[in-house]
Write a protein that holds these residues in place. Structure first.
Motif, PDB file in Angstrom:
ATOM      1  N   GLY A   1      63.167  33.709  25.260  1.00  0.00           N
ATOM      2  CA  GLY A   1      64.222  34.562  24.711  1.00  0.00           C
ATOM      3  C   GLY A   1      63.750  35.248  23.601  1.00  0.00           C
ATOM      4  O   GLY A   1      62.475  35.115  23.204  1.00  0.00           O
TER       5      GLY A   1
ATOM      6  N   ALA B   1      67.257  42.862  19.050  1.00  0.00           N
ATOM      7  CA  ALA B   1      67.765  42.712  20.631  1.00  0.00           C
ATOM      8  C   ALA B   1      66.488  43.419  21.253  1.00  0.00           C
ATOM      9  O   ALA B   1      65.901  44.197  20.785  1.00  0.00           O
ATOM     10  CB  ALA B   1      69.017  43.261  21.052  1.00  0.00           C
TER      11      ALA B   1
ATOM     12  N   LYS C   1      70.456  46.015  29.701  1.00  0.00           N
ATOM     13  CA  LYS C   1      71.154  45.181  29.300  1.00  0.00           C
ATOM     14  C   LYS C   1      70.211  44.520  28.137  1.00  0.00           C
ATOM     15  O   LYS C   1      69.073  44.462  27.931  1.00  0.00           O
ATOM     16  CB  LYS C   1      70.778  43.617  30.143  1.00  0.00           C
ATOM     17  CG  LYS C   1      71.819  44.292  31.596  1.00  0.00           C
ATOM     18  CD  LYS C   1      71.582  42.967  32.643  1.00  0.00           C
ATOM     19  CE  LYS C   1      72.051  43.635  33.985  1.00  0.00           C
ATOM     20  NZ  LYS C   1      73.435  43.814  33.944  1.00  0.00           N
TER      21      LYS C   1
ATOM     22  N   PHE D   1      69.270  41.717  25.092  1.00  0.00           N
ATOM     23  CA  PHE D   1      69.095  40.237  24.866  1.00  0.00           C
ATOM     24  C   PHE D   1      69.031  40.107  23.350  1.00  0.00           C
ATOM     25  O   PHE D   1      68.085  40.676  22.918  1.00  0.00           O
ATOM     26  CB  PHE D   1      68.004  39.770  25.800  1.00  0.00           C
ATOM     27  CG  PHE D   1      68.265  39.761  27.252  1.00  0.00           C
ATOM     28  CD1 PHE D   1      67.875  40.947  28.099  1.00  0.00           C
ATOM     29  CD2 PHE D   1      68.823  38.730  28.052  1.00  0.00           C
ATOM     30  CE1 PHE D   1      68.192  41.075  29.287  1.00  0.00           C
ATOM     31  CE2 PHE D   1      69.060  38.842  29.263  1.00  0.00           C
ATOM     32  CZ  PHE D   1      68.811  39.704  29.944  1.00  0.00           C
TER      33      PHE D   1
ATOM     34  N   SER E   1      68.822  35.263  17.706  1.00  0.00           N
ATOM     35  CA  SER E   1      69.798  34.409  16.755  1.00  0.00           C
ATOM     36  C   SER E   1      69.961  34.861  15.640  1.00  0.00           C
ATOM     37  O   SER E   1      71.139  34.474  14.978  1.00  0.00           O
ATOM     38  CB  SER E   1      69.138  32.944  16.867  1.00  0.00           C
ATOM     39  OG  SER E   1      69.107  32.368  18.031  1.00  0.00           O
TER      40      SER E   1
ATOM     41  N   TYR F   1      80.066  41.743  25.214  1.00  0.00           N
ATOM     42  CA  TYR F   1      79.229  40.593  24.785  1.00  0.00           C
ATOM     43  C   TYR F   1      80.435  39.366  24.543  1.00  0.00           C
ATOM     44  O   TYR F   1      81.294  39.694  23.685  1.00  0.00           O
ATOM     45  CB  TYR F   1      78.224  40.844  23.802  1.00  0.00           C
ATOM     46  CG  TYR F   1      77.047  41.724  24.230  1.00  0.00           C
ATOM     47  CD1 TYR F   1      77.154  42.837  24.521  1.00  0.00           C
ATOM     48  CD2 TYR F   1      76.051  41.067  24.636  1.00  0.00           C
ATOM     49  CE1 TYR F   1      76.025  43.749  25.039  1.00  0.00           C
ATOM     50  CE2 TYR F   1      74.712  41.740  24.880  1.00  0.00           C
ATOM     51  CZ  TYR F   1      74.853  43.102  25.383  1.00  0.00           C
ATOM     52  OH  TYR F   1      73.958  43.778  25.836  1.00  0.00           O
ATOM     53  N   LYS F   2      79.898  38.104  24.450  1.00  0.00           N
ATOM     54  CA  LYS F   2      80.462  36.854  23.989  1.00  0.00           C
ATOM     55  C   LYS F   2      79.873  36.364  22.941  1.00  0.00           C
ATOM     56  O   LYS F   2      78.519  36.126  23.285  1.00  0.00           O
ATOM     57  CB  LYS F   2      80.801  36.135  25.011  1.00  0.00           C
ATOM     58  CG  LYS F   2      81.546  34.724  24.950  1.00  0.00           C
ATOM     59  CD  LYS F   2      81.691  33.989  25.861  1.00  0.00           C
ATOM     60  CE  LYS F   2      82.083  32.374  25.383  1.00  0.00           C
ATOM     61  NZ  LYS F   2      82.352  31.524  26.736  1.00  0.00           N
ATOM     62  N   GLN F   3      80.091  36.108  21.781  1.00  0.00           N
ATOM     63  CA  GLN F   3      79.627  35.470  20.828  1.00  0.00           C
ATOM     64  C   GLN F   3      80.087  34.241  20.194  1.00  0.00           C
ATOM     65  O   GLN F   3      81.657  34.314  19.679  1.00  0.00           O
ATOM     66  CB  GLN F   3      79.364  36.375  19.492  1.00  0.00           C
ATOM     67  CG  GLN F   3      78.429  35.764  18.257  1.00  0.00           C
ATOM     68  CD  GLN F   3      78.040  36.904  17.348  1.00  0.00           C
ATOM     69  OE1 GLN F   3      78.905  37.606  17.092  1.00  0.00           O
ATOM     70  NE2 GLN F   3      76.764  36.737  16.646  1.00  0.00           N
TER      71      GLN F   3
ATOM     72  N   LYS G   1      76.398  31.453  17.097  1.00  0.00           N
ATOM     73  CA  LYS G   1      75.505  31.888  18.167  1.00  0.00           C
ATOM     74  C   LYS G   1      74.959  33.373  18.260  1.00  0.00           C
ATOM     75  O   LYS G   1      75.673  34.144  17.844  1.00  0.00           O
ATOM     76  CB  LYS G   1      75.841  30.918  19.402  1.00  0.00           C
ATOM     77  CG  LYS G   1      75.733  29.798  19.427  1.00  0.00           C
ATOM     78  CD  LYS G   1      75.975  29.098  20.743  1.00  0.00           C
ATOM     79  CE  LYS G   1      75.883  27.316  20.606  1.00  0.00           C
ATOM     80  NZ  LYS G   1      76.319  26.780  22.141  1.00  0.00           N
ATOM     81  N   ARG G   2      74.129  33.648  19.032  1.00  0.00           N
ATOM     82  CA  ARG G   2      73.978  35.040  19.374  1.00  0.00           C
ATOM     83  C   ARG G   2      74.841  35.759  20.418  1.00  0.00           C
ATOM     84  O   ARG G   2      75.265  34.990  21.226  1.00  0.00           O
ATOM     85  CB  ARG G   2      72.416  35.239  20.006  1.00  0.00           C
ATOM     86  CG  ARG G   2      72.216  34.601  21.295  1.00  0.00           C
ATOM     87  CD  ARG G   2      70.834  34.394  21.820  1.00  0.00           C
ATOM     88  NE  ARG G   2      70.054  33.332  21.423  1.00  0.00           N
ATOM     89  CZ  ARG G   2      68.715  33.277  21.431  1.00  0.00           C
ATOM     90  NH1 ARG G   2      68.000  33.991  22.003  1.00  0.00           N
ATOM     91  NH2 ARG G   2      68.148  32.259  20.711  1.00  0.00           N
TER      92      ARG G   2
ATOM     93  N   GLN H   1      76.001  37.171  23.878  1.00  0.00           N
ATOM     94  CA  GLN H   1      75.417  37.025  25.137  1.00  0.00           C
ATOM     95  C   GLN H   1      76.046  38.092  25.935  1.00  0.00           C
ATOM     96  O   GLN H   1      77.517  38.124  26.048  1.00  0.00           O
ATOM     97  CB  GLN H   1      75.425  35.746  25.685  1.00  0.00           C
ATOM     98  CG  GLN H   1      74.330  34.834  24.918  1.00  0.00           C
ATOM     99  CD  GLN H   1      74.226  33.553  25.567  1.00  0.00           C
ATOM    100  OE1 GLN H   1      75.070  32.818  25.719  1.00  0.00           O
ATOM    101  NE2 GLN H   1      72.967  33.235  25.857  1.00  0.00           N
TER     102      GLN H   1
ATOM    103  N   ILE I   1      78.128  39.182  28.949  1.00  0.00           N
ATOM    104  CA  ILE I   1      78.922  38.434  30.057  1.00  0.00           C
ATOM    105  C   ILE I   1      79.311  39.356  31.282  1.00  0.00           C
ATOM    106  O   ILE I   1      79.228  38.822  32.409  1.00  0.00           O
ATOM    107  CB  ILE I   1      80.157  37.744  29.645  1.00  0.00           C
ATOM    108  CG1 ILE I   1      81.185  39.228  29.044  1.00  0.00           C
ATOM    109  CG2 ILE I   1      79.739  36.861  28.590  1.00  0.00           C
ATOM    110  CD1 ILE I   1      82.399  38.448  28.387  1.00  0.00           C
TER     111      ILE I   1
END
Lengths: 114, 114
Positions: A3, A93, A102, A104, A107, B36-38, B42-43, B45, B47
């Motif tokens: 990642g 990202a 998308k 990514f 952290s 995005y879900k955080q 955490k980073r 992500q 969804i």
């Protein structure tokens, strides 16, 4: 881990000092973004690269901020003469261009300016 | 430039109930809308995402709907579970021709109560 990786995870510095953060994107991704996130807010766009070219910079990015991606792989974000208002999470990202929107995220690097 | 608003800022639901989060955007040229879900510490992500040529998209318990005329899009989570507790961010992007900048909403903190 394949990642997005960021270094360091945490940075504490005194006001007026310079700091530099590093981001290693997913290897095949040619787009790299820097965002800043403060508590309770969404990520705020700072700048992005396609390969080694810096294609867009936010007006929020003052002259004290500079980003580079010299070989189109990793990127660095430097903040000169840090101020307390720079305290935030700095997120990197990456994505593929050409239809690969998308994002990514890494952290992040948590910066605290004392 | 683009402005993305998100409501509510906090949302508490009982486990098993549905949750709906709504975002509005200002720029009619935006054509890609990710969520995005955080989770804490955490980073972010990805969804689910939706493009402007589609009105709805589903992936198991989550779905996104888009109303281009009204310039709003919503995230729907059904049969919520405690692990859905997180901060959710919506975003809007205008795509390739406009630099692929993503503008994020301020986030919704979802708490799923057991």
């Amino acid at each position: 881990d394949t990642g997005v990786s960021q270094d360091p995870r945490h940075k504490i510095t005194k006001r007026g000092q310079n700091v530099t953060f590093r981001c290693d994107p997913i290897s095949e991704h040619n787009r790299l973004y820097w965002y800043r996130q403060t508590l309770g807010q969404g990520p705020e766009f700072l700048t992005y690269f396609q390969n080694e070219a810096q294609l867009e910079k936010s007006r929020l990015l003052s002259d004290r901020f500079s980003a580079e991606r010299p070989k189109g792989s990793f990127s660095t974000l430097e903040i000169q003469r840090t101020e307390q208002g720079d305290s935030a999470m700095y997120l990197c990202a990456s994505s593929l261009a050409l239809g690969g929107e998308k994002l990514f995220f890494g952290s992040g690097t948590q910066l605290s300016v004392l | 430039g683009e402005n993305v608003e998100q409501h509510p800022s906090t949302l508490s639901v009982q486990e098993g109930d549905s949750a709906v989060i709504k975002c509005t955007y200002s720029d009619s040229a935006s054509n890609y809308f990710p969520w995005y879900k955080q989770e804490l510490g955490k980073r972010p992500q990805l969804i689910i995402d939706i493009r402007s040529n589609v009105g709805e998209k589903k992936d198991q318990r989550i779905a996104v709907t888009l109303n281009k005329t009204a310039k709003h899009f919503s995230l729907h989570i059904t049969e919520t579970q405690p692990e859905d507790s997180a901060v959710y961010f919506c975003a809007a992007s205008k795509g390739e021709n406009y630099g692929q900048n993503f503008v994020f909403g301020p986030g919704t903190r979802l708490s799923v109560l057991p």
